[in-house]
Design an enzyme around this catalytic site. Structure first.
Site, short mmCIF file in Angstrom:
data_model
loop_
_atom_site.label_atom_id
_atom_site.label_comp_id
_atom_site.label_asym_id
_atom_site.label_seq_id
_atom_site.Cartn_x
_atom_site.Cartn_y
_atom_site.Cartn_z
N ALA A 197 31.81 -11.91 -11.51
CA ALA A 197 31.81 -11.13 -10.28
C ALA A 197 33.00 -10.17 -10.21
O ALA A 197 32.90 -9.09 -9.63
CB ALA A 197 31.81 -12.04 -9.06
N SER A 248 27.97 -14.04 -9.56
CA SER A 248 28.80 -14.79 -10.50
C SER A 248 28.03 -16.02 -10.99
O SER A 248 27.30 -16.64 -10.23
CB SER A 248 30.07 -15.23 -9.78
OG SER A 248 30.75 -16.20 -10.56
N GLY A 249 28.23 -16.37 -12.25
CA GLY A 249 27.54 -17.54 -12.78
C GLY A 249 28.20 -18.85 -12.39
O GLY A 249 27.55 -19.79 -11.95
N CYS A 259 42.99 -18.27 -6.86
CA CYS A 259 43.79 -17.15 -7.35
C CYS A 259 45.17 -17.14 -6.73
O CYS A 259 46.12 -16.64 -7.30
CB CYS A 259 43.11 -15.83 -7.06
SG CYS A 259 41.35 -15.88 -7.22
#
Lengths: 128, 403
Positions: free
Chosen positions: B73, B201-202, B327
């Site tokens: 993503a 996103s995976g 993050c």
């Protein structure tokens, strides 16, 4: 973040948690830090008026594990010391003893500030 | 030894064994380059990739030709925003996004602001949702793009995508949405919602890390400049040989959600209620951050008043939770997202994100409730702020020395 065994032990089994009567003449209270910064320490000492020896010390801390451990440790250290001796404890001694990581050094500074504030409060109350 | 329990499904998810099973042949016997047109090795690999493309498209009601595979993503968001800016930027130079967007959207916009783009950062209400009236007023003739995420990574709130999409379409503005946390969790329909670009996103949906997708609308056509140039794969928008195994993984993960979204939503709602009521039964002053109603059940962002979040996490060390997004978990600053909601800093310092997911069990939740309650009670007994609150002292009235 990996913490030292000593730090984790003080966090999991903190020494001297509690409160002393802040109105009492032989009790000095230090309240330092700020909730918005994520750290608040309340440190109290009970001083023998004759000898100037700290007979008891209690703390309560809002903060990370390092802040809790730093305050627990300093209450252990000041007990039995004269207030002048307690006043000369340096934050670096706390930081070294607990092996605080660099980002947590401020916790030891706060503990030093807290004991100094408690001693100041005691001295102010007992001005001759 | 107490077993560790995973409660960080917004950071990442484990690969579903069903997904892994479909991927395995593409790590072994099916090793052709999916872009090789002249032999069966290539065709076989290509068949896997194209089936996956259909499966992704089907989940969001898109055409397979509108799906571009990427590395995740972050790449999709970069490609959508910068690619669009590069293509249309000489005509329109205004982008609208939101203060609580993911860093990769905010940083892409900041990058463009250095190149002469004007960026409007929409505020959010205290429930974490944008105000459509403010969005409407922010759109000008110069506006090229509105980029608003579908479901929030930290607080789990669902933005009104359909309303935003309509507003964008009516005003001739492109609408990009980062749906990394939304896909599979809420029904998405690119047509009904007037979405022009969607990032996927995976690894948030039980497929592996390293794979994602970008939906790029074909009718009316949306053009983006490629960020990665090369052999012209992915209709020229993203060159580089695809990893069929990863694509197949993402496809299968989407297929599973096509069938099981409702079921999973119901299960997670039940577990979320169990968790929240379990904690609240034993502890007062627990605040849920973000809208109570417009949120996905897998996300519980809670403030445990009077207990600092990091110390709480240290106490519940067998529970893998997060103090915000992965993050920013190394930073001591409270989350910029909670600040944007107007959560007071002292409360923001007491917040944890508890993520529930496909493999969370009722026992896990009960176990977690027990540990969290124990630790909150222990740390409150340690907290001078809790003591003051019990004595009726207003903490906000005390003159604290900021340090």
């Amino acid at each position: 973040m990996a913490y030292s065994k000593k730090l984790i032990d003080h966090y999991e089994n903190p020494k001297n948690v509690g409160s002393l009567n802040k109105e009492s003449k032989d009790v000095g209270t230090g309240l330092v830090g700020a909730p918005a910064c994520g750290d608040v320490m309340k440190l109290q000492i009970k001083v023998n008026e004759q000898s100037g020896v700290i007979e008891d010390a209690k703390f309560k801390t809002f903060g990370c594990g390092s802040a809790i451990a730093s305050s627990s440790l300093i209450t252990e250290w000041v007990k039995g010391k004269k207030i002048e001796e307690a006043n000369s404890i340096k934050n670096t001694e706390i930081a070294n003893h607990l092996a605080l990581p660099p980002v947590k050094i401020h916790c030891s500074i706060l503990a030093e500030d807290a004991i100094k504030a408690a001693i100041d409060d005691y001295k102010n109350k007992n001005k001759k | 030894m107490i077993k560790n329990i995973y409660f960080d499904y917004q950071a990442t998810t484990p690969v579903d064994p069903r997904v892994l099973k479909k991927m395995m042949p593409f790590f072994g016997e099916i090793y052709g380059n999916p872009h090789s047109r002249n032999h069966s090795y290539g065709w076989e690999a290509e068949a896997g990739v194209e089936l996956a493309r259909e499966q992704v498209a089907s989940l969001i009601n898109a055409n397979p030709k509108e799906i571009i595979f990427t590395s995740g993503a972050t790449e999709s968001n970069n490609l959508a925003i910068k690619g669009l800016a590069d293509f249309y930027g000489d005509k329109k130079k205004h982008i609208i996004t939101c203060v609580t967007e993911h860093k990769c959207v905010l940083e892409s916009c900041r990058h463009l602001s250095e190149k002469g783009f004007k960026i409007t950062y929409l505020p959010v209400n205290s429930d974490g949702l944008i105000d459509l009236e403010i969005l409407k007023k922010s759109i000008t003739k110069e506006t090229m793009l509105v980029s608003i995420m579908g479901v929030h990574n930290e607080i789990g709130v669902i933005q009104p995508l359909k309303d935003i999409g309509k507003l964008c379409r009516d005003n001739g503005v492109f609408f990009h949405t980062d749906c990394a946390q939304a896909i599979g969790k809420i029904p998405l329909d690119v047509d009904k919602m007037n979405i022009d670009l969607m990032s996927i996103s995976g690894h948030k949906i039980y497929a592996p890390k390293g794979i994602g997708a970008l939906y790029v609308r074909r009718k009316p056509r949306v053009r983006i400049s490629a960020m990665i140039n090369g052999g012209g794969q992915e209709r020229g928008m993203r060159s580089g040989t695809l990893s069929p195994a990863l694509c197949v993984g993402l496809g299968e993960a989407c297929k599973i959600y096509s069938k099981e979204m409702d079921l999973e939503d119901k299960k997670l709602t039940k577990l979320k209620n169990l968790m929240l009521s379990g904690i609240r039964k034993e502890c007062d002053d627990i605040y849920l951050n973000g809208s109570e109603t417009k949120r996905v059940p897998g996300n519980l962002n809670l403030s445990f008043a009077y207990v600092e979040g990091e110390s709480l996490m240290m106490g519940i060390k067998n529970l893998a939770v997060s103090s915000g997004s992965a993050c920013t978990s190394a930073s001591l600053e409270p989350s910029y997202v909670l600040k944007a909601l107007g959560v007071e800093e002292e409360l923001a310092h007491t917040s944890l994100r508890i993520g529930l997911g496909r493999f969370t069990t009722e026992n896990d939740v009960k176990n977690a409730v027990k540990q969290i309650v124990n630790e909150v009670q222990r740390l409150r007994a340690l907290s001078p702020l809790w003591e003051m609150a019990q004595e009726g002292i207003d903490i906000s009235k005390i003159k604290w020395a900021a340090h």
